[in-house]
Scaffold this motif. Structure first.
Motif, PDB file in Angstrom:
ATOM      1  N   LYS A   1      -7.263  -1.524  -6.389  1.00 28.85           N
ATOM      2  CA  LYS A   1      -7.924  -2.077  -7.579  1.00 28.85           C
ATOM      3  C   LYS A   1      -8.856  -3.244  -7.244  1.00 28.85           C
TER       4      LYS A   1
ATOM      5  N   GLU B   1       6.384   3.944 -11.183  1.00 30.39           N
ATOM      6  CA  GLU B   1       6.336   5.389 -10.927  1.00 30.39           C
ATOM      7  C   GLU B   1       6.502   5.704  -9.449  1.00 30.39           C
ATOM      8  N   LEU B   2       5.762   4.983  -8.617  1.00 28.71           N
ATOM      9  CA  LEU B   2       5.851   5.215  -7.167  1.00 28.71           C
ATOM     10  C   LEU B   2       7.254   4.899  -6.650  1.00 28.71           C
TER      11      LEU B   2
ATOM     12  N   ILE C   1       2.108   6.370   0.255  1.00 30.88           N
ATOM     13  CA  ILE C   1       2.074   5.806  -1.114  1.00 30.88           C
ATOM     14  C   ILE C   1       2.154   4.280  -1.117  1.00 30.88           C
TER      15      ILE C   1
ATOM     16  N   ALA D   1      -0.917  -2.047 -16.098  1.00 25.43           N
ATOM     17  CA  ALA D   1      -1.256  -0.814 -15.375  1.00 25.43           C
ATOM     18  C   ALA D   1      -0.703  -0.861 -13.955  1.00 25.43           C
ATOM     19  N   VAL D   2      -0.795  -2.012 -13.327  1.00 25.12           N
ATOM     20  CA  VAL D   2      -0.272  -2.181 -11.961  1.00 25.12           C
ATOM     21  C   VAL D   2       1.233  -1.960 -11.956  1.00 25.12           C
ATOM     22  N   GLN D   3       1.918  -2.592 -12.894  1.00 29.34           N
ATOM     23  CA  GLN D   3       3.379  -2.487 -12.933  1.00 29.34           C
ATOM     24  C   GLN D   3       3.845  -1.070 -13.260  1.00 29.34           C
ATOM     25  N   LYS D   4       3.077  -0.379 -14.107  1.00 32.76           N
ATOM     26  CA  LYS D   4       3.437   0.987 -14.456  1.00 32.76           C
ATOM     27  C   LYS D   4       3.349   1.879 -13.212  1.00 32.76           C
ATOM     28  N   GLU D   5       2.286   1.649 -12.447  1.00 28.19           N
ATOM     29  CA  GLU D   5       2.091   2.447 -11.232  1.00 28.19           C
ATOM     30  C   GLU D   5       3.184   2.163 -10.193  1.00 28.19           C
ATOM     31  N   VAL D   6       3.545   0.886 -10.046  1.00 26.86           N
ATOM     32  CA  VAL D   6       4.616   0.541  -9.107  1.00 26.86           C
ATOM     33  C   VAL D   6       5.899   1.254  -9.516  1.00 26.86           C
TER      34      VAL D   6
ATOM     35  N   ILE E   1      -1.481  -0.705  -4.393  1.00 29.15           N
ATOM     36  CA  ILE E   1      -2.113  -0.575  -5.705  1.00 29.15           C
ATOM     37  C   ILE E   1      -3.141  -1.683  -5.937  1.00 29.15           C
TER      38      ILE E   1
END
Ligand code: NAD
Ligand code: NA
Length: 396
Positions: free
Chosen positions: A297, A346-347, A359, A339-344, A293
């Motif tokens: 970015k 979810e993945l 991923i 945003a980074v933590q949210k994506e982590v 991620i």
């Protein structure tokens, strides 16, 4: 001899002198490319041979033309057996520092001991007089207490409840469930004894009473917080108790340093592949998702980028040093970005052996891990004979 990586569990048994040199030279080039930092001129780095400590030594020397003394605990080479990577890193660092006309000397021994503290003080007195920055960057699984003689072993366990979650074996890419049973009270006390602030305080007491800290001297130790998914085994586990202790020790040291106008800080750094972090369950899976991620970015950093930014954008700006509500410097800001933590998160939920290569950045993890031991660098001929017996001149 021809040196190849020989893996055993979470460690590599071999290291490559030329590859370690390349690793150090790349870091030096990076620091030089970022320009000068108005930083400290005489720097002591405790834990100077790998990871964040090595990056701190390189940033001080090549960012601020500092004289550096490095303390570390590394294995020297023996006939047919390579040295530990930190040994070759330090050899390469010292050679480059000397080429640049910079003072650099190192002490190889147990930083937790009274003896190594005394040797360091003698060296400062003899060569530098005083130091104006002390970086404390030890990561160790054991500490022999210098007063009681007790050998404390740290553990990486949850407190209270059994923890079960995903982890990855980064060598095979296999994602599986790991279950870790909770610690006992002794585990907490032992982990705090090894990785808490007592030894940092002992160092600063010894340096202060020996008169080898310059007026306004600063000391910085490194900590970690990280995401919700690793909380039970990290920040709210045994190691987290040690980090809480380290962080509160900063305030005590600052009080002690008041008479010389000095200050102690803890900097919270980003999760990175180092020898220390590879051994912690769950963390490698988190790191491989995080890397993917942050690389996408454009905010990914390694140890040298982290520490160069810590020195240039936190410690040595013209203004005051920015800290969070708990008095800590935060250079983990890009990792902890919402945003980074949210994506982590979810993945994380969907991560499997099958999809992790796409991923997550498993290859990035693996290559960083090999790099720690001097393998996988462009411009190094790994098929050629390498001299494993090279030694650090004047090493104490
Ligand atoms: P590392 O394993 O790369 O470095 C550890 C250093 O300590 C080496 O120089 C080693 O020689 C030295 N050392 C260990 N035991 C010693 C002893 N008894 N005497 C003298 N030297 C000794 O570790 P690292 O990841 O750079 O960790 C440094 C600090 O940064 C730790 O406090 C760690 O918790 C913190 N940190 C690490 C991460 C991460 O993701 N790796 C993130 C944030 C903070
Ligand atoms: Na270090």
């Amino acid at each position: 001899m021809i040196i190849e990586p020989r893996m055993r569990g979470f460690i590599c048994l071999t290291s490559h002198p030329k590859g370690c040199e390349k690793n150090v030279l790349n870091q030096i080039d990076y620091v030089k490319s970022k320009g000068k930092i108005a930083g400290a001129k005489k720097v002591l780095v405790i834990g100077a041979s790998t990871g964040f400590g090595l990056a701190s030594r390189i940033t001080s020397a090549f960012g601020s033309d500092a004289a550096t003394i490095g303390v570390f605990f590394e294995k020297a080479p023996a006939e047919g057996k390579t040295a530990s990577p930190g040994y070759y890193n330090s050899l390469a660092f010292e050679a480059a520092a000397k080429d640049a006309g910079l003072y650099a000397k190192s002490i190889n021994g147990d930083a937790f001991s009274n003896e190594v503290k005394a040797q360091t003080i003698d060296l400062i007195k003899a060569d530098l007089g005083q130091v104006d920055l002390v970086i404390y960057s030890l990561a160790s699984p054991v500490r022999q207490h210098p007063v009681t003689g007790v050998l404390h072993r740290s553990v990486l366990k949850p407190i209270g409840d059994t923890f079960s979650d995903k982890t990855v074996d980064f060598h095979t890419g296999n994602v599986s469930e790991v279950t870790i049973t909770p610690c006992n009270d002794e585990d907490i006390a032992n982990t705090v004894a090894v990785m808490g602030g007592e030894d940092w305080q002992m160092w600063m007491d010894a340096l202060l009473s020996a008169g080898v800290l310059a007026e306004g001297a600063m000391t910085v130790a490194y900590s970690y917080i990280g995401p919700k998914v690793t909380e039970p085994v990290y920040r709210k586990g045994t190691i987290g108790m040690a980090k809480d202790h380290l962080e509160s020790t900063a305030f005590k040291i600052t009080e002690d340093l008041a008479k010389i106008g000095g200050k102690a800080f803890v900097s919270v750094n980003k999760a990175l592949v180092t020898q220390a972090s590879s051994a912690i369950p769950v963390i490698p899976l988190y790191i491989s998702l995080l890397y993917k991620i942050m690389k996408a970015k454009g905010t990914h950093e390694g140890c040298i980028e982290q520490i160069q930014r810590l020195f240039s954008a936190r410690l040595y700006t013209n203004g005051s040093i920015p800290v969070d509500e708990k008095g800590r410097i935060r250079i983990d800001d890009w990792e902890m970005d919402e945003a980074v933590q949210k994506e982590v998160a979810e993945l994380w939920k969907g991560a499997t052996t099958e999809n992790l290569p796409s991923i997550g950045d498993l290859n990035g993890y693996k290559s960083d891990f090999l790099n720690l031991f001097g393998f996988g660098f462009d411009g190094v001929d790994y098929a050629a004979e390498a001299n494993e017996m090279v030694e650090i001149p004047g090493l104490i």
